[in-house]
Scaffold this motif. Structure first.
Motif, PDB file in Angstrom:
ATOM      1  N   SER A 249       3.288 113.332 -39.305  1.00 38.31           N
ATOM      2  CA  SER A 249       2.868 114.702 -39.003  1.00 38.31           C
ATOM      3  C   SER A 249       1.407 114.943 -39.345  1.00 38.31           C
ATOM      4  N   THR A 250       0.715 113.862 -39.732  1.00 36.45           N
ATOM      5  CA  THR A 250      -0.701 113.999 -40.059  1.00 36.45           C
ATOM      6  C   THR A 250      -1.417 112.679 -39.833  1.00 36.45           C
ATOM      7  N   ALA A 251      -2.701 112.768 -39.522  1.00 39.30           N
ATOM      8  CA  ALA A 251      -3.532 111.575 -39.371  1.00 39.30           C
ATOM      9  C   ALA A 251      -4.933 111.917 -39.852  1.00 39.30           C
ATOM     10  N   THR A 252      -5.549 110.966 -40.534  1.00 34.73           N
ATOM     11  CA  THR A 252      -6.919 111.135 -41.016  1.00 34.73           C
ATOM     12  C   THR A 252      -7.840 110.236 -40.211  1.00 34.73           C
ATOM     13  N   ILE A 253      -8.827 110.846 -39.581  1.00 34.21           N
ATOM     14  CA  ILE A 253      -9.790 110.099 -38.781  1.00 34.21           C
ATOM     15  C   ILE A 253     -11.018 109.876 -39.651  1.00 34.21           C
ATOM     16  N   PRO A 254     -11.322 108.626 -39.999  1.00 36.90           N
ATOM     17  CA  PRO A 254     -12.407 108.360 -40.960  1.00 36.90           C
ATOM     18  C   PRO A 254     -13.772 108.779 -40.430  1.00 36.90           C
ATOM     19  N   ALA A 255     -14.634 109.145 -41.359  1.00 37.20           N
ATOM     20  CA  ALA A 255     -16.013 109.469 -41.012  1.00 37.20           C
ATOM     21  C   ALA A 255     -16.667 108.250 -40.363  1.00 37.20           C
ATOM     22  N   GLY A 256     -17.563 108.527 -39.440  1.00 31.44           N
ATOM     23  CA  GLY A 256     -18.281 107.437 -38.790  1.00 31.44           C
ATOM     24  C   GLY A 256     -17.669 106.995 -37.476  1.00 31.44           C
ATOM     25  N   ASN A 257     -16.446 107.436 -37.166  1.00 27.53           N
ATOM     26  CA  ASN A 257     -15.847 107.102 -35.868  1.00 27.53           C
ATOM     27  C   ASN A 257     -16.606 107.802 -34.744  1.00 27.53           C
ATOM     28  N   ALA A 258     -16.616 107.178 -33.573  1.00 25.18           N
ATOM     29  CA  ALA A 258     -17.245 107.794 -32.407  1.00 25.18           C
ATOM     30  C   ALA A 258     -16.471 109.044 -31.989  1.00 25.18           C
ATOM     31  N   ALA A 259     -17.139 109.955 -31.292  1.00 26.27           N
ATOM     32  CA  ALA A 259     -16.467 111.145 -30.778  1.00 26.27           C
ATOM     33  C   ALA A 259     -15.301 110.745 -29.889  1.00 26.27           C
ATOM     34  N   ALA A 260     -14.201 111.514 -29.915  1.00 20.92           N
ATOM     35  CA  ALA A 260     -13.009 111.156 -29.154  1.00 20.92           C
ATOM     36  C   ALA A 260     -12.186 112.389 -28.820  1.00 20.92           C
ATOM     37  N   PHE A 261     -11.319 112.238 -27.820  1.00 22.70           N
ATOM     38  CA  PHE A 261     -10.310 113.237 -27.486  1.00 22.70           C
ATOM     39  C   PHE A 261      -8.992 112.794 -28.119  1.00 22.70           C
ATOM     40  N   PHE A 262      -8.147 113.782 -28.473  1.00 23.72           N
ATOM     41  CA  PHE A 262      -6.854 113.479 -29.067  1.00 23.72           C
ATOM     42  C   PHE A 262      -5.756 114.255 -28.329  1.00 23.72           C
ATOM     43  N   ARG A 263      -4.550 113.692 -28.286  1.00 23.19           N
ATOM     44  CA  ARG A 263      -3.413 114.376 -27.697  1.00 23.19           C
ATOM     45  C   ARG A 263      -2.144 113.933 -28.416  1.00 23.19           C
ATOM     46  N   LEU A 264      -1.116 114.799 -28.333  1.00 23.59           N
ATOM     47  CA  LEU A 264       0.219 114.454 -28.834  1.00 23.59           C
ATOM     48  C   LEU A 264       1.100 114.058 -27.658  1.00 23.59           C
ATOM     49  N   VAL A 265       1.871 113.009 -27.816  1.00 18.97           N
ATOM     50  CA  VAL A 265       2.809 112.574 -26.782  1.00 18.97           C
ATOM     51  C   VAL A 265       4.157 112.278 -27.418  1.00 18.97           C
ATOM     52  N   LYS A 266       5.182 112.325 -26.577  1.00 15.19           N
ATOM     53  CA  LYS A 266       6.528 112.001 -27.064  1.00 15.19           C
ATOM     54  C   LYS A 266       7.187 111.073 -26.073  1.00 15.19           C
TER      55      LYS A 266
END
Length: 266
Positions: A249-266
């Protein structure tokens, strides 16, 4: 994405506009006849190349259609990716009333009944997932991958075929999306409606918050088995699971990653 359909050749001669009733509500629909090789409807979608190729390799085609009894158990061309219509069509309703291509036809398109047909194409894994009224009837493996037969240039054709495997019908709404919708997203669209295909898709997945934790980004959502967070560099690009997000139910995206889009899927 895309612009209004246009006539291919003298298609206006087999086209009419009329009233109809869909789900008990009135609608204005287009009727189309059995197209010849020089007829059909030009779909200028303008989608950007994706899936790692120069063509559109990940897209979803959705249409609200009804085929009369006169077209029952006959071949009905739906999509032709060759804009010159010089080769075999790429998606059909076959003479057994199933949907698909290459000898693999599943589901049942019932005569005199409005259906929402959907085809989610992902040529990175050579697949097309096929749906009738939001229900997955089959995920089919295709004979070629990206930038080949089922990929799309800036234009494609609808309701035609190079050797006349076509029949007349009615269409209320057509939609093409740059990207492959998930099973849950297409299920949320449901069946045909007089109002047409919704522009927004609600899959029932709930994003709770996006917040900062130091220099990191934290994304939280309503977790459940089978729910995953995915990321992509572009909206029309390749989506990949975020490691450890399946059923969480949670995710941490580390600093320094390139810009990105995110989505939830099932």
């Amino acid at each position: 994405v895309g612009t209004a359909l246009q006539y291919f050749g003298d298609t206006a001669s087999i086209t009419a506009f009329q009233d109809a009733t869909i789900g008990g509500s009135p609608a204005k629909v287009m009727s189309f006849g059995a197209a010849t090789k020089t007829q059909g409807y030009i779909m200028t979608h303008g989608a950007s190349a994706n899936g790692g190729g120069t063509n559109v390799n990940q897209y979803t085609l959705i249409m609200d259609v009804m085929f009369p009894a006169a077209s029952d158990s006959k071949w009905r061309g739906l999509l032709q990716t060759d804009p010159s219509n010089a080769s075999d069509g790429d998606l059909f309703v076959n003479n057994g009333n199933g949907i698909g291509i290459s000898g693999q036809y599943q589901g049942k398109v019932i005569a005199e009944t409005w259906h929402r047909l959907a085809f989610a194409i992902n040529l990175n894994d050579k697949s097309v997932s096929k749906y009738i009224d939001g229900v997955l009837v089959n995920k089919q493996t295709l004979g070629s991958g990206f930038d080949a037969r089922w990929s799309s240039l800036p234009t494609a054709l609808l309701f035609t075929d190079e050797d006349g495997e076509t029949s007349g019908g009615l269409v209320n709404s057509v939609q093409i999306r740059n990207g492959t919708l998930s099973d849950a997203e297409i299920a949320a669209l449901g069946g045909a409606t007089a109002a047409g295909i919704p522009a927004a898709v609600s899959s029932g997945l709930k994003l709770n918050a996006i917040s900062a934790s130091g220099a990191n980004v934290v994304i939280t959502w309503a977790g459940a088995a089978g729910v995953k967070l995915q990321s992509s560099a572009t909206l029309g690009g390749v989506w990949a699971d975020v490691t450890g997000s399946d059923g969480a139910s949670t995710a941490t995206i580390p600093a320094g990653n390139a810009a990105a889009f995110f989505r939830l899927v099932k």
